[in-house]
Design an enzyme around this catalytic site. Structure first.
Site, PDB file in Angstrom:
ATOM      1  N   ASN A   1       0.958  -1.032  -0.097  1.00  0.00           N
ATOM      2  CA  ASN A   1       0.082   0.189  -0.157  1.00  0.00           C
ATOM      3  C   ASN A   1       0.928   0.939  -0.064  1.00  0.00           C
ATOM      4  OD1 ASN A   1      -1.556  -2.142   2.173  1.00  0.00           O
ATOM      5  ND2 ASN A   1      -2.667  -1.413   0.368  1.00  0.00           N
TER       6      ASN A   1
ATOM      7  N   ASN B   1      -6.124  -1.011  13.978  1.00  0.00           N
ATOM      8  CA  ASN B   1      -7.203  -2.068  13.069  1.00  0.00           C
ATOM      9  C   ASN B   1      -6.314  -3.078  12.452  1.00  0.00           C
ATOM     10  OD1 ASN B   1      -9.355  -2.840  12.063  1.00  0.00           O
ATOM     11  ND2 ASN B   1      -9.463  -1.523  10.252  1.00  0.00           N
TER      12      ASN B   1
ATOM     13  N   ASP C   1       3.135  -5.552  12.263  1.00  0.00           N
ATOM     14  CA  ASP C   1       2.197  -4.743  11.636  1.00  0.00           C
ATOM     15  C   ASP C   1       2.401  -3.176  11.969  1.00  0.00           C
ATOM     16  OD1 ASP C   1      -0.418  -4.297  10.313  1.00  0.00           O
ATOM     17  OD2 ASP C   1      -1.574  -3.918  12.262  1.00  0.00           O
TER      18      ASP C   1
ATOM     19  N   HIS D   1       3.251   6.691  11.376  1.00  0.00           N
ATOM     20  CA  HIS D   1       2.615   7.910  10.892  1.00  0.00           C
ATOM     21  C   HIS D   1       3.446   9.292  11.573  1.00  0.00           C
ATOM     22  CE1 HIS D   1      -1.037   6.005   9.469  1.00  0.00           C
ATOM     23  NE2 HIS D   1      -1.136   5.435  10.546  1.00  0.00           N
TER      24      HIS D   1
ATOM     25  N   PHE E   1      -5.216   5.007  12.139  1.00  0.00           N
ATOM     26  CA  PHE E   1      -5.072   3.827  12.484  1.00  0.00           C
ATOM     27  C   PHE E   1      -3.594   3.351  12.426  1.00  0.00           C
ATOM     28  CE2 PHE E   1      -9.770   3.089  11.419  1.00  0.00           C
ATOM     29  CZ  PHE E   1     -10.069   2.644  12.696  1.00  0.00           C
ATOM     30  N   GLY E   2      -3.265   2.688  13.427  1.00  0.00           N
ATOM     31  CA  GLY E   2      -1.758   2.276  13.292  1.00  0.00           C
ATOM     32  C   GLY E   2      -0.902   2.664  14.399  1.00  0.00           C
TER      33      GLY E   2
END
Length: 435
Positions: free
Chosen positions: A96, A291, A318, A322, A336-337
């Protein structure tokens, strides 16, 4: 070039020296000798620290790449450096990026940028163009170009026909389909686990049912694809379908039952899912917004059990870095994250409470992900390439700063137990040595 590692306890069940304290002499990227009181070659670098442990190099099966497209968050060089700091010699990257890794040119860019880095980066390619869930990518070309697996990454495959055809398409080339199970029509606008805590906080929930329903669907489609093939034949192959980031007790049970039936399926859990529950979100800390979301204590206990009994094949970070502008917001609009690749081992070890033997924990960071991702096996043995992780199981260390420029970690300011001391990674004819 010589490196001598003194008095390290080997944690590798595939090694003849497992659980023994030995010296390791590394020469030109190979483990030349293992024994006690080895002679120091002239000019050798020596690593001699208390409570030193050594294992095969760890593999992170799921990390978000922000390069190309969002380099202000984290470049591939930043990611590789952070991965090495977290003990990883290999990392599988989500597709992504911007543009999405859905064609050979973008895949080639990532592979070129990964050359010479302190951790080897293995890009996964998108199943659909732009990871939009509509049109297929050219998976044969991407497979031949070096894609380690196929997934739409942060976008779960909603169309069952796409998932069915992808399974059929990948089987002849021994490809792996990775899907994060989430029925998005059920989770739309959700912010955290649906339960008592979400009701108290007034936040729309992400029900565990959305994860369970998609796992049930995907397992039925996998069984359909394998009709006519004996379960013994299916079980003897590498996993065909992999579920990323399990978060609920019922999900673990479904995968356990599928494995018992002989389906070639595997799964992973993010390290932070073993540490936090939905109760930890009482303060609206956006650094805990992930998530799949943190769920109940019963779910966390089931994840630990699944990891211990082999239902869950591997631990992942995961990792989703950010910038401050994406997290320093009201909870319902924050991204999220978390930035997690540097704290996987320490977070799990700190929260372990004797639920997971050290050998099992290391297995889920080494043998498990290598098997699932079809990476060559690595073992701490004489004559083998020196692809190693060095760590201390008892050291307490305050998480005061991170290597990555992304600081969205809930572990900052906390003290964790278990510290990565470095990695040794053969890169052509050179070694990446621990600092």
């Amino acid at each position: 070039m010589h490196l001598l590692i003194r008095s390290a306890r080997v944690v590798d069940t595939t090694s003849a020296k497992h659980d023994q304290v030995v010296d390791l002499l590394i020469e030109n990227g190979l483990i030349r000798e293992m024994g006690t009181d080895l002679t120091v070659p002239d000019g050798a670098q020596i690593i001699d620290v208390p409570n030193l442990h050594v294992s095969a190099g760890w593999v992170d099966g799921r990390a978000a790449a922000n390069d190309p497209g969002h380099e202000h968050r984290e470049t591939l060089t930043d990611l590789a450096s952070a991965a090495a700091a977290g003990g990883f010699t290999d990392v599988a990257l989500l597709p992504n990026t911007s543009p999405v890794i859905d064609a050979k040119d973008t895949l080639g860019y990532v592979r070129r940028m990964a050359e010479g880095q302190p951790a080897r980066l293995h890009p996964m390619a998108a199943i659909t163009k732009g990871a939009k869930g509509v049109d297929f990518t050219d998976m044969i070309d991407l497979h031949r170009a070096g894609a380690v697996a196929f997934t739409d990454g942060d976008h779960p495959l909603q169309n069952p026909d796409l998932l069915l055809k992808t399974l059929q398409y990948l089987r002849p080339m021994n490809g792996l389909l990775v899907n994060r199970a989430e029925e998005e029509l059920i989770t739309q606008f959700g912010q955290m686990h649906e339960g008592v805590q979400s009701t108290l906080l007034g936040l729309k929930g992400l029900p565990a049912m959305a994860e369970v329903m998609m796992i049930e669907r995907d397992l039925r489609l996998l069984a359909y694809v394998l009709e006519g093939q004996s379960t013994a034949d299916a079980a003897s192959t590498a996993p065909v379908l992999h579920f990323a980031c399990l978060s609920s007790a019922e999900s673990v049970d479904l995968v356990r039952q599928a494995k018992a039936r002989g389906l070639p399926v595997s799964c992973d859990v993010a390290a932070h899912q073993l540490v936090f529950t939905d109760a930890d979100l009482a303060g609206f800390d956006t650094y805990l917004k992930v998530n799949p979301p943190f769920r109940s204590q019963a779910d966390v206990d089931a994840l630990w059990t699944g990891l211990a009994d082999g239902t869950i094949d591997m631990l992942v970070s995961d990792h989703h870095p950010h910038d401050e502008e994406s997290k320093n917001l009201e909870f319902d609009v924050a991204e999220f994250g978390i930035s997690s690749i540097e704290t996987v081992f320490s977070a799990v070890l700190t929260s372990n409470n004797d639920r997971l033997p050290l050998t099992t924990l290391i297995d889920r960071l080494t043998f498990g992900p290598r098997r699932v991702l079809r990476l060559p096996p690595v073992s701490v043995a004489e004559g083998n390439p020196a692809i190693l992780t060095l760590f201390d199981t008892t050291a307490n260390w305050p998480v005061e700063r991170l290597v990555t420029p992304a600081k969205n970690s809930p572990f900052l300011g906390k003290t964790l137990t278990g510290k990565v001391l470095g990695t040794v990674l053969l890169m052509g004819a050179t070694l990446r040595l621990p600092s």
